[in-house]
Enzyme design. Structure first.
Site, PDB file in Angstrom:
ATOM      1  N   ASN A 128      35.411  38.319  34.346  1.00 39.65           N
ATOM      2  CA  ASN A 128      36.542  38.375  33.414  1.00 39.65           C
ATOM      3  C   ASN A 128      36.830  36.964  32.926  1.00 39.65           C
ATOM      4  OD1 ASN A 128      38.959  39.405  32.145  1.00 39.65           O
ATOM      5  ND2 ASN A 128      40.148  38.517  33.825  1.00 39.65           N
ATOM      6  N   SER A 184      39.637  30.303  32.655  1.00 40.65           N
ATOM      7  CA  SER A 184      38.806  30.520  33.841  1.00 40.65           C
ATOM      8  C   SER A 184      37.921  31.746  33.634  1.00 40.65           C
ATOM      9  CB  SER A 184      39.681  30.807  35.078  1.00 40.65           C
ATOM     10  OG  SER A 184      40.654  29.802  35.279  1.00 40.65           O
ATOM     11  N   HIS A 211      39.924  34.617  31.621  1.00 39.80           N
ATOM     12  CA  HIS A 211      41.390  34.601  31.677  1.00 39.80           C
ATOM     13  C   HIS A 211      41.894  33.255  31.151  1.00 39.80           C
ATOM     14  CE1 HIS A 211      45.356  35.736  33.076  1.00 39.80           C
ATOM     15  NE2 HIS A 211      45.478  34.515  33.587  1.00 39.80           N
ATOM     16  N   ASP A 271      43.359  39.212  38.383  1.00 36.12           N
ATOM     17  CA  ASP A 271      42.973  37.842  38.033  1.00 36.12           C
ATOM     18  C   ASP A 271      42.800  36.987  39.287  1.00 36.12           C
ATOM     19  OD1 ASP A 271      43.087  38.464  35.270  1.00 36.12           O
ATOM     20  OD2 ASP A 271      45.239  38.082  35.243  1.00 36.12           O
TER      21      ASP A 271
HETATM   22  C1  GRF Z   1      41.463  35.859  25.477  1.00 29.77           C
HETATM   23  O1  GRF Z   1      42.427  34.866  25.455  1.00 29.77           O
HETATM   24  C2  GRF Z   1      41.030  36.155  26.882  1.00 29.77           C
HETATM   25  O2  GRF Z   1      41.028  35.023  27.705  1.00 29.77           O
HETATM   26  C3  GRF Z   1      42.102  37.102  27.347  1.00 29.77           C
HETATM   27  O3  GRF Z   1      42.369  37.907  26.229  1.00 29.77           O
HETATM   28  C4  GRF Z   1      42.027  37.195  25.045  1.00 29.77           C
HETATM   29  C5  GRF Z   1      41.039  38.025  24.298  1.00 29.77           C
HETATM   30  O4  GRF Z   1      40.726  37.480  23.046  1.00 29.77           O
HETATM   31  N1  GRF Z   1      41.685  37.821  28.527  1.00 29.77           N
HETATM   32  P1  GRF Z   1      39.555  38.102  22.196  1.00 29.77           P
HETATM   33  O5  GRF Z   1      39.831  39.590  22.066  1.00 29.77           O
HETATM   34  O6  GRF Z   1      38.264  37.830  22.897  1.00 29.77           O
HETATM   35  O7  GRF Z   1      39.626  37.421  20.858  1.00 29.77           O
END
Ligand code: GRF
Length: 220
Positions: free
Chosen positions: A106, A135, A108, A144
């Site tokens: 994932n 991360s 984050h 997370d």
């Molecule tokens: C990103 O900031 C990611 O870290 C978080 O959700 C957002 C997704 O953005 N988990 P995208 O859909 O990839 O543009």
């Protein structure tokens, strides 16, 4: 390496993976994009790139576990080696993803263990932090909370707002995610019983993005 990407929204991290794959920088094939949101831009991106796009809404399922079991059933049909959560905005049921432990990562937008959950940019600003970041971690039952593979750090500047911080970090997220997927796909990075192995050695702290080899060099 066959990769399935789960995304609920915009899909910019997915787009970064697709572009890197198409440029020949990643030894992966994105074999499907799955979303809980029918109108997620991520699904459009998949279709535009001839990648199977699957929508599975949660409505009609009795509870989280039954939805997640159906979700992972659809994912299993795509026979992935690795699953990437890229803005997938649901908490996953541990029973449903247990067979995939060590094969799900994932991204984050915080320097975990700081700020799991939502509104990470706001929380970093409110705390008066000087640094922020993103991360990539292996997914475990804890939200997370799985072992962190790598992080990218940025400075928080005087005039920063949630929006400026989010957009400056997003560009880093894209490169961080591509680099981590590259390390996993090339076999250099692996999960072992809750730890992260790099070249067979257990990581004692997350890799810094700035220290990761460029994808090109790694594949050369
Ligand atoms: C990103 O900031 C990611 O870290 C978080 O959700 C957002 C997704 O953005 N988990 P995208 O859909 O990839 O543009």
């Amino acid at each position: 390496m066959r990769v399935v990407v789960l995304a609920s929204g915009r899909g910019s991290n997915l787009e970064a993976l697709i572009k890197a794959e198409r440029r020949g920088e990643l030894p992966i094939r994105i074999v499907g994009v799955v979303s809980d949101k029918r109108h997620a831009r991520a699904l459009d991106l998949a279709r535009e790139n001839d990648i199977p796009a699957i929508h599975l809404g949660a409505r009609g399922f009795a509870d989280r576990q039954s939805y997640d079991l159906a979700l992972f059933g659809r994912i299993a049909d795509l026979q992935p080696d690795m699953i990437v959560l890229a803005g997938f905005m649901r908490i996953l049921d541990p029973v449903a993803f247990a067979p995939w432990l060590g094969r799900i990562i994932n991204i984050h937008p915080s320097l975990l263990p700081l700020y799991p959950g939502l509104h990470t940019h706001r929380r970093a600003l409110e705390a008066g932090d000087r640094k922020h970041g993103a991360s990539v971690h292996f997914v475990t039952a804890e939200l997370d909370g799985g072992p962190v593979i790598a992080q990218s750090v940025i400075d928080i500047l005087g005039g920063d707002t949630e929006d400026t911080l989010a957009s400056r970090l997003l560009e880093r997220e894209h490169r961080l995610l591509v680099a981590c997927v590259g390390l996993l796909a090339s076999g250099r990075l692996a999960w072992q019983a809750g730890s992260v192995l790099l070249d067979g050695v257990v990581l004692t702290s997350p890799l810094r993005f700035e220290d990761l080899p460029p994808t090109h060099d790694k594949l050369a």
